[in-house]
Design a protein around this motif. Structure first.
Motif, PDB file in Angstrom:
ATOM      1  N   UNK A 148      -1.277  -4.089   0.397  1.00 31.62           N
ATOM      2  CA  UNK A 148      -0.007  -3.815  -0.285  1.00 31.62           C
ATOM      3  C   UNK A 148       0.794  -2.788   0.511  1.00 31.62           C
ATOM      4  N   UNK A 149       2.095  -2.899   0.458  1.00 27.04           N
ATOM      5  CA  UNK A 149       2.953  -1.970   1.194  1.00 27.04           C
ATOM      6  C   UNK A 149       2.797  -0.553   0.650  1.00 27.04           C
ATOM      7  N   UNK A 150       2.618   0.429   1.518  1.00 28.32           N
ATOM      8  CA  UNK A 150       2.630   1.828   1.051  1.00 28.32           C
ATOM      9  C   UNK A 150       4.025   2.188   0.550  1.00 28.32           C
ATOM     10  N   UNK A 151       4.077   2.992  -0.517  1.00 28.35           N
ATOM     11  CA  UNK A 151       5.374   3.424  -1.038  1.00 28.35           C
ATOM     12  C   UNK A 151       5.708   4.759  -0.392  1.00 28.35           C
ATOM     13  N   UNK A 152       6.287   4.695   0.828  1.00 26.11           N
ATOM     14  CA  UNK A 152       6.652   5.918   1.544  1.00 26.11           C
ATOM     15  C   UNK A 152       7.721   6.690   0.805  1.00 26.11           C
ATOM     16  N   UNK A 153       8.547   5.984   0.063  1.00 36.20           N
ATOM     17  CA  UNK A 153       9.638   6.650  -0.643  1.00 36.20           C
ATOM     18  C   UNK A 153       9.093   7.537  -1.758  1.00 36.20           C
TER      19      UNK A 153
END
Length: 531
Positions: free
Chosen positions: A66-71
Motif C-alpha cells: 500500500x502507498x505510504x501516506x507521506x502527507x
C-alpha cells in the motif's frame, strides 16, 4: 502529543498507509484488520476499512505494498514517523548522509554496513525532529535513491535504479516535468467531484426538507385521524345510546300493549264470571217462574258476552333482533350501522297490488306487486323475506308459468310473468310458507292482442245515421268506391263518430272485436267494388 493520530488506535502515526478509500491507518492497525478471503485464495485480497466500512482491495504484495501516506507524516508537526527501511518500528534516528529515518534496529544495522560505516546517524529526541516537511522521498525498493523520476507506463514515481531495472525501456520523465500535467488532471477530477458533492449536498438538503415536510404532514394527518376517530367514537356512542333508548321504548311499548290486553281480557273474564255465577245461581236456586222472568236479561247478557271479540294470543311477540350490518343513516355527520329489527312480517296482512292483477295477455309480460306488512299492518321497509309464487293453469295441469320475483329492498316485491297459453290460472303467493291476503286468486289470460285490419275514420254514411246518399269525407277522399258500402261496414249500427270500419270500435288503441273476414263477406265486398 496533540498532532494527527491513527483513527483506529488513536496513537501517533507509525508508518501510515493509504487505503483505496483514501483513509489512512498505521501499519500495526492494518495488520490487525481481519482479512476478507475469497474462496480458493490462500491470501487475503481485501480488508474492511474501519472508518467507512468500505471494502479496500489490497495489492498483490499485501498490506506492505500500500502507498505510504507521506502527507500524514508531514502535516501537524507532531507525528511519529516509521522506519523507512523495515516500515515496522518507529523512527529512532536519521542518516544525514542517506536522508532516511531508521528504527533502533536499522540504525545499528546501518552502522555495520561497509558502505554506510562513515555515515552520520543522528538520534531523534522527539517527533518534531522527524518532520517530513521538505524531506526527500526515497524509493522503497532502493532506499538510498530518491524518487525523482515518473514512469508513464506504470504511472508511479521511481528512482534511477528502478529505470534501469524493472522499468527498462519504459517512457519516463522527471517529476518536475510531469507534475503540471498530472496535477491539472487531478484538479479537473477534483472539480468534477466537488460538483457532485454540491449536487449531493443539494439532494441531501432536499431529503432533509422532505423529511421535515413528511414529519409535519404526518403530524397533521395524525391530528386529522385523531379528530376523525374521536368524532366517529362520539357518533358510535351516540348511536349506541339512541339504540338503547329505542330498545327501552320498544320494551315499554310491548309491555304497555300486553298490560292493556291483560286489562281488557281481565275485564271480559270478570264480566263472564259474573254472568256465569249469576246464571248458575239462577238455574240452581231460582224457581221456574223466576227463571222465566229473568231469562230475557240473562240471555241478552250472555249472548253479548259470547259475541265479544278477543285475541286468543298475546297482542305482541318477543321478537327483537339487532342487525349490525343494517344501515342506520347519519349520526354526527358519520354514517353508522346497526339497527333494531322488531317488525315481523304477517302473511295475513301482506297485500297484492296491480292494475291487471286478475287479467293478462298471452305472450305479454305483465306483473303485480306484493307489499309485505308487519303484525300492526305497517310496511316492513326491508327485504329478505321468503316469497314464493306459483301460477298454474286450471285445466292444463302440466301448463305452468314460471314467475320472477324481484326484491326491491323496501318491503315490496315485484312479480313478473309472461303466460304462453290462454285460459284460467290459479295464482298462489306465499310469504314464509303461508298465503298472503287475497291468495290464491284467479287469473284470466286472454288471447293475443288482435290488431285492427281496416280503417279508423269518420265515415259520412255512419255519421249521417245511415243515409245511402251520404258521401265519405275522411282522409280527403271525395267518395268511397261502391258508395256507402265502401266503408267496409264490418260492424253493426252507425257510431256517428270516428271508428274502426272493421268492428265499429270508437277507441283507436282498442282491440279488434271482429273475427277474420269470411269468404262470403270478401266476395260481397269485391262484388260491391266491381259494381
Amino acid at each position: 502529543s496533540s498532532g494527527p493520530r491513527c483513527p483506529v488506535c488513536a496513537e501517533p502515526w507509525v508508518s501510515p498507509r493509504l487505503l483505496p478509500c483514501l483513509h489512512s491507518l498505521c501499519a500495526p492497525c492494518l495488520r490487525r484488520l481481519g482479512p476478507l478471503r475469497e474462496p480458493g485464495l490462500a491470501a487475503a485480497r481485501s480488508v474492511l476499512c474501519p472508518v467507512c466500512d468500505a471494502e479496500a482491495e489490497l495489492p498483490l504484495g499485501g498490506i506492505g505494498q500500500l502507498n505510504p501516506d507521506y502527507l500524514a507524516l508531514g502535516r501537524g508537526g507532531a507525528v511519529a514517523a516509521g522506519c523507512d527501511l523495515c516500515a515496522d518500528g518507529a523512527a529512532a534516528g536519521r542518516c544525514l548522509t542517506c536522508g532516511v529515518d531508521l528504527c533502533l534496529f536499522c540504525c545499528q544495522a546501518h552502522r555495520r554496513q561497509k558502505k554506510a560505516a562513515f555515515h552520520a546517524v543522528m538520534e531523534l529526541e522527539n517527533a518534531k525532529d522527524c518532520s517530513q516537511a521538505g524531506k526527500s522521498l526515497f524509493c522503497p525498493s532502493h532506499p538510498t535513491e530518491e524518487m525523482k523520476l515518473f514512469c508513464e507506463q506504470c504511472d508511479q514515481p521511481v528512482c534511477r535504479d528502478c529505470i534501469v531495472d524493472r522499468h527498462w525501456q519504459q517512457p519516463y520523465d522527471s517529476t518536475g516535468n510531469v507534475i503540471h500535467r498530472h496535477g491539472d488532471a487531478l484538479w479537473e477530477l477534483l472539480k468534477s467531484t466537488q460538483q457532485h458533492m454540491g449536487t449531493l449536498e443539494d439532494v441531501l438538503g432536499q431529503i432533509d426538507g422532505m423529511g421535515s415536510a413528511i414529519h409535519s404532514h404526518t403530524e397533521a394527518v395524525a391530528t386529522e385521524i385523531s379528530l376523525f376517530a374521536s368524532g366517529y367514537v362520539k357518533a358510535i356512542e351516540e348511536h349506541r345510546d339512541r339504540l338503547l333508548k329505542q330498545l327501552e321504548d320498544l320494551k315499554v311499548q310491548k309491555a304497555n300493549l300486553l298490560h292493556l290486553q291483560n286489562a281488557q281480557l281481565q275485564q271480559v273474564l270478570l264480566d263472564m264470571r259474573t254472568g256465569v255465577e249469576f246464571t248458575e245461581h239462577l238455574l240452581t236456586n231460582g224457581s221456574d217462574l223466576e227463571i222465566l222472568i229473568t231469562k230475557g236479561v240473562v240471555v241478552r247478557r250472555l249472548s253479548k258476552l259470547n259475541s265479544v271479540a278477543y285475541n286468543t294470543h298475546p297482542s305482541v311477540d318477543d321478537w327483537i333482533q339487532f342487525s349490525p350490518q343494517e344501515r342506520a343513516g347519519q349520526c354526527c355527520g358519520y354514517e353508522v350501522f346497526g339497527a333494531i329489527l322488531n317488525k315481523v312480517v304477517d302473511p295475513a296482512r301482506c297485500t297484492l297490488h296491480g292494475e291487471d292483477l286478475h287479467s293478462a295477455r298471452q305472450n305479454q309480460l305483465t306483473g303485480f306487486t306484493l307489499l309485505c306488512n308487519d303484525t300492526m299492518g305497517e310496511q316492513m321497509w326491508r327485504g329478505g323475506e321468503a316469497v314464493w309464487v306459483t301460477i298454474t293453469h286450471k285445466e292444463k295441469r302440466d301448463c305452468a308459468v314460471k314467475p320472477t320475483v324481484c326484491d326491491n329492498g323496501d318491503g315490496t316485491y315485484h312479480i313478473s310473468y309472461s303466460p304462453e297459453e290462454p285460459g284460467l290460472y290459479a295464482v298462489c303467493v306465499y310469504v314464509k310458507g303461508q298465503h298472503v291476503k287475497s291468495s290464491p286468486f284467479t287469473l284470466m289470460v286472454k288471447n293475443k292482442f288482435r290488431e285492427h285490419q281496416a280503417l279508423f275514420h269518420c265515415c259520412t254514411f255512419c255519421s249521417s245515421g245511415g243515409q245511402k246518399a251520404a258521401r265519405c269525407a275522411s282522409d280527403g277522399a271525395s267518395s268511397l268506391a261502391g258508395g256507402y258500402q265502401g266503408c267496409g261496414h264490418g260492424h253493426k249500427g252507425h257510431p256517428g263518430c270516428p271508428h274502426w270500419s272493421c268492428c265499429g270500435q270508437v277507441k283507436e288503441s282498442s282491440e279488434c272485436l271482429s273475427g277474420p273476414p269470411s269468404d262470403t263477406s270478401q266476395r260481397s265486398l269485391l262484388r260491391t267494388v266491381a259494381l
